[in-house]
Design an enzyme around this catalytic site. Sequence first.
Site, short mmCIF file in Angstrom:
data_model
loop_
_atom_site.label_atom_id
_atom_site.label_comp_id
_atom_site.label_asym_id
_atom_site.label_seq_id
_atom_site.Cartn_x
_atom_site.Cartn_y
_atom_site.Cartn_z
N TYR A 144 0.84 -1.20 0.00
CA TYR A 144 0.00 0.00 0.00
C TYR A 144 0.87 1.26 0.00
CZ TYR A 144 -3.74 3.20 1.63
OH TYR A 144 -4.64 4.23 1.78
N LYS A 148 1.30 3.65 -3.20
CA LYS A 148 0.81 5.04 -3.17
C LYS A 148 1.96 6.02 -3.42
CE LYS A 148 -3.65 4.81 -2.04
NZ LYS A 148 -4.72 5.50 -2.77
N ARG A 185 -10.78 -1.25 10.16
CA ARG A 185 -10.15 -0.02 10.62
C ARG A 185 -10.60 0.27 12.05
NH1 ARG A 185 -10.20 3.79 5.23
NH2 ARG A 185 -11.84 2.38 4.53
N GLY A 206 -1.96 0.62 23.12
CA GLY A 206 -3.00 1.65 22.92
C GLY A 206 -2.47 3.07 23.03
N GLN A 208 -0.31 4.32 20.83
CA GLN A 208 -0.06 4.87 19.49
C GLN A 208 -1.17 5.88 19.17
OE1 GLN A 208 -1.36 1.89 20.11
NE2 GLN A 208 -2.22 0.86 18.32
N GLN A 275 2.79 7.15 15.66
CA GLN A 275 2.14 8.46 15.81
C GLN A 275 1.83 9.03 14.45
OE1 GLN A 275 5.05 10.90 17.78
NE2 GLN A 275 6.61 10.54 16.24
N ARG A 276 0.80 9.86 14.39
CA ARG A 276 0.46 10.48 13.11
C ARG A 276 -0.41 11.71 13.34
NH1 ARG A 276 -2.32 6.45 9.53
NH2 ARG A 276 -0.33 5.57 8.96
P1 NAD Z 1 -12.74 1.95 0.39
O1 NAD Z 1 -12.09 0.63 0.45
O2 NAD Z 1 -14.06 2.10 1.05
O3 NAD Z 1 -12.89 2.43 -1.13
C1 NAD Z 1 -12.05 2.04 -2.16
C2 NAD Z 1 -12.91 1.70 -3.37
O4 NAD Z 1 -12.07 1.33 -4.48
C3 NAD Z 1 -13.83 0.50 -3.12
O5 NAD Z 1 -15.14 0.81 -3.55
C4 NAD Z 1 -13.21 -0.62 -3.96
O6 NAD Z 1 -14.14 -1.57 -4.38
C5 NAD Z 1 -12.60 0.18 -5.10
N1 NAD Z 1 -11.48 -0.50 -5.78
C6 NAD Z 1 -10.42 -1.13 -5.22
N2 NAD Z 1 -9.60 -1.60 -6.17
C7 NAD Z 1 -10.15 -1.26 -7.37
C8 NAD Z 1 -9.77 -1.47 -8.72
N3 NAD Z 1 -8.65 -2.12 -9.05
N4 NAD Z 1 -10.57 -0.99 -9.69
C9 NAD Z 1 -11.73 -0.33 -9.39
N5 NAD Z 1 -12.13 -0.10 -8.13
C10 NAD Z 1 -11.35 -0.57 -7.13
O7 NAD Z 1 -11.70 3.02 0.97
P2 NAD Z 1 -11.85 4.59 1.24
O8 NAD Z 1 -11.57 4.80 2.66
O9 NAD Z 1 -13.08 5.12 0.65
O10 NAD Z 1 -10.58 5.12 0.45
C11 NAD Z 1 -10.68 5.79 -0.80
C12 NAD Z 1 -9.31 6.27 -1.23
O11 NAD Z 1 -8.79 7.17 -0.26
C13 NAD Z 1 -8.28 5.14 -1.36
O12 NAD Z 1 -7.47 5.38 -2.47
C14 NAD Z 1 -7.48 5.25 -0.08
O13 NAD Z 1 -6.17 4.78 -0.25
C15 NAD Z 1 -7.52 6.74 0.18
N6 NAD Z 1 -7.32 7.04 1.61
C16 NAD Z 1 -8.33 6.81 2.52
C17 NAD Z 1 -8.10 7.06 3.87
C18 NAD Z 1 -9.16 6.88 4.92
O14 NAD Z 1 -8.87 7.08 6.09
N7 NAD Z 1 -10.40 6.52 4.60
C19 NAD Z 1 -6.85 7.53 4.29
C20 NAD Z 1 -5.85 7.72 3.33
C21 NAD Z 1 -6.12 7.48 1.99
N1 UDP Z 2 -6.18 -0.70 15.84
C1 UDP Z 2 -6.55 -1.21 17.06
N2 UDP Z 2 -7.61 -2.06 17.12
C2 UDP Z 2 -8.33 -2.40 16.01
C3 UDP Z 2 -7.97 -1.85 14.76
C4 UDP Z 2 -6.87 -1.02 14.72
O1 UDP Z 2 -5.93 -0.91 18.10
O2 UDP Z 2 -9.31 -3.17 16.15
C5 UDP Z 2 -5.03 0.24 15.79
C6 UDP Z 2 -3.99 -0.07 14.73
O3 UDP Z 2 -3.04 -0.99 15.23
C7 UDP Z 2 -3.41 1.30 14.47
C8 UDP Z 2 -4.59 2.24 14.68
O4 UDP Z 2 -5.55 1.51 15.44
O5 UDP Z 2 -2.42 1.61 15.43
C9 UDP Z 2 -5.24 2.72 13.37
O6 UDP Z 2 -5.50 1.57 12.61
P1 UDP Z 2 -6.28 1.61 11.22
O7 UDP Z 2 -6.20 0.25 10.65
O8 UDP Z 2 -7.63 2.20 11.41
O9 UDP Z 2 -5.50 2.67 10.33
P2 UDP Z 2 -3.94 2.92 9.98
O10 UDP Z 2 -3.07 2.02 10.82
O11 UDP Z 2 -3.83 2.61 8.53
O12 UDP Z 2 -3.75 4.34 10.32
#
Ligand code: NAD
Ligand code: UDP
Length: 310
Positions: A144, A148, A185, A206, A208, A275-276
């Site tokens: 991922y 990206k 998530r 917990g 983080q 952290q983020r």
């Molecule tokens: P999501 O999984 O709900 O949505 C992603 C969508 O893309 C889904 O509908 C999936 O079916 C579709 N998809 C996946 N692979 C595909 C392919 N090869 N062709 C066509 N469609 C495809 O996730 P989201 O949270 O809505 O994320 C949307 C975008 O935002 C993603 O690119 C993700 O990386 C980015 N993003 C989201 C977050 C967040 O916190 N939600 C954070 C950072 C980046």
């Molecule tokens: N996490 C957790 N319990 C869960 C799911 C996630 O403690 O049931 C933690 C995970 O390890 C991470 C944070 O929550 O530290 C955010 O996780 P998420 O998968 O939502 O997003 P990302 O790690 O991609 O920011």
Amino acid sequence: MKRILITGGAGFLGSHLSKRLLEEGNEILCVDNFYTGSRKNIYELLDHKNFELLRHDITHPLFVEVDQIYNLACPASPIHYQFDPVQTTKTSVVGAINMLGLAKRLKIPILQASTSEVYGDPQIHPQPETYWGNVNTIGPRACYDEGKRCAETLFFDYYRQHNLEIKVIRIFNTYGPNMNPQDGRVVSNFIVQALKGEDITIYGDGNQTRSFCYASDLIDGMVRMMNSPKEFTGPVNIGNPNEFTMLELANLILEITESKSKIVFQELPQDDPLQRQPVIDLAQNKLNWKPNIELEAGLIETIKYFKNII
Ligand code: NAD
Ligand code: UDP
Ligand code: UDP
């Protein structure tokens, strides 16, 4: 009225973006292969005269005629993007090449949904756009993160080499209605667990942190970015700088849901960032954007949604 292509339009963020842009009077072409998205997310849009749904995988070429592209297709939660890591990288990289090729042929702007994951496990805190990140290239999150990162590279090379109008946003953890309850998530997991009276699973101790942005705030930043002056390419952070530990998040969700669930601690996944937090000065200055919905208010809305679907 514009004809707008949204890849990943049936996903969590894509469904909110589709709705918002339809309400503004545009035509939407939603392209999705339903890998993590669902027809349920766009059910209310399917009958709209300006909404068209195309089941298609963006790793294959796509020939359509549109005025703008929002490239959101990609599984976003660790369990989903790690389930088929090769496909995740293909979606980010080959998918980006196809969508950039489409934008180049049509000479139209294209926005990339990039991520705070490009910063990896950050050694600079909070993270400004100028930070180059700290990513393990061979770990389980790399499919991922590196996918990206490579997509960002492709966007900037199409910009320099082909003078394409590009818009890159780095999204920090976003939550809200239409999240998939099985997504894994943290926000959806904790809410579903609290509502079902199941144990709340905290990974690691917990302590983080993450900074959570509500979906409507994020979508507003994304649309502002697409409509900003041509010279502004980003990358620009879009997120809410209010930072919380996972323990704080769990306790807040327990309090709002009045749940009797117990907190349990499980193993921390490999390479989990400690952290983020976004620096959002650039978004404030260039897009006049900042988030308005704080965590508690956003969680209340999200919990209402999950109560309905569970
Ligand atoms: P999501 O999984 O709900 O949505 C992603 C969508 O893309 C889904 O509908 C999936 O079916 C579709 N998809 C996946 N692979 C595909 C392919 N090869 N062709 C066509 N469609 C495809 O996730 P989201 O949270 O809505 O994320 C949307 C975008 O935002 C993603 O690119 C993700 O990386 C980015 N993003 C989201 C977050 C967040 O916190 N939600 C954070 C950072 C980046
Ligand atoms: N996490 C957790 N319990 C869960 C799911 C996630 O403690 O049931 C933690 C995970 O390890 C991470 C944070 O929550 O530290 C955010 O996780 P998420 O998968 O939502 O997003 P990302 O790690 O991609 O920011
Ligand atoms: N592409 C597409 N739709 C289009 C134009 C191009 O899917 O309308 C794909 C095309 O199949 C190619 C990719 O986008 O694989 C990159 O296109 P580009 O023109 O940049 O490169 P080239 O075709 O020269 O390899």
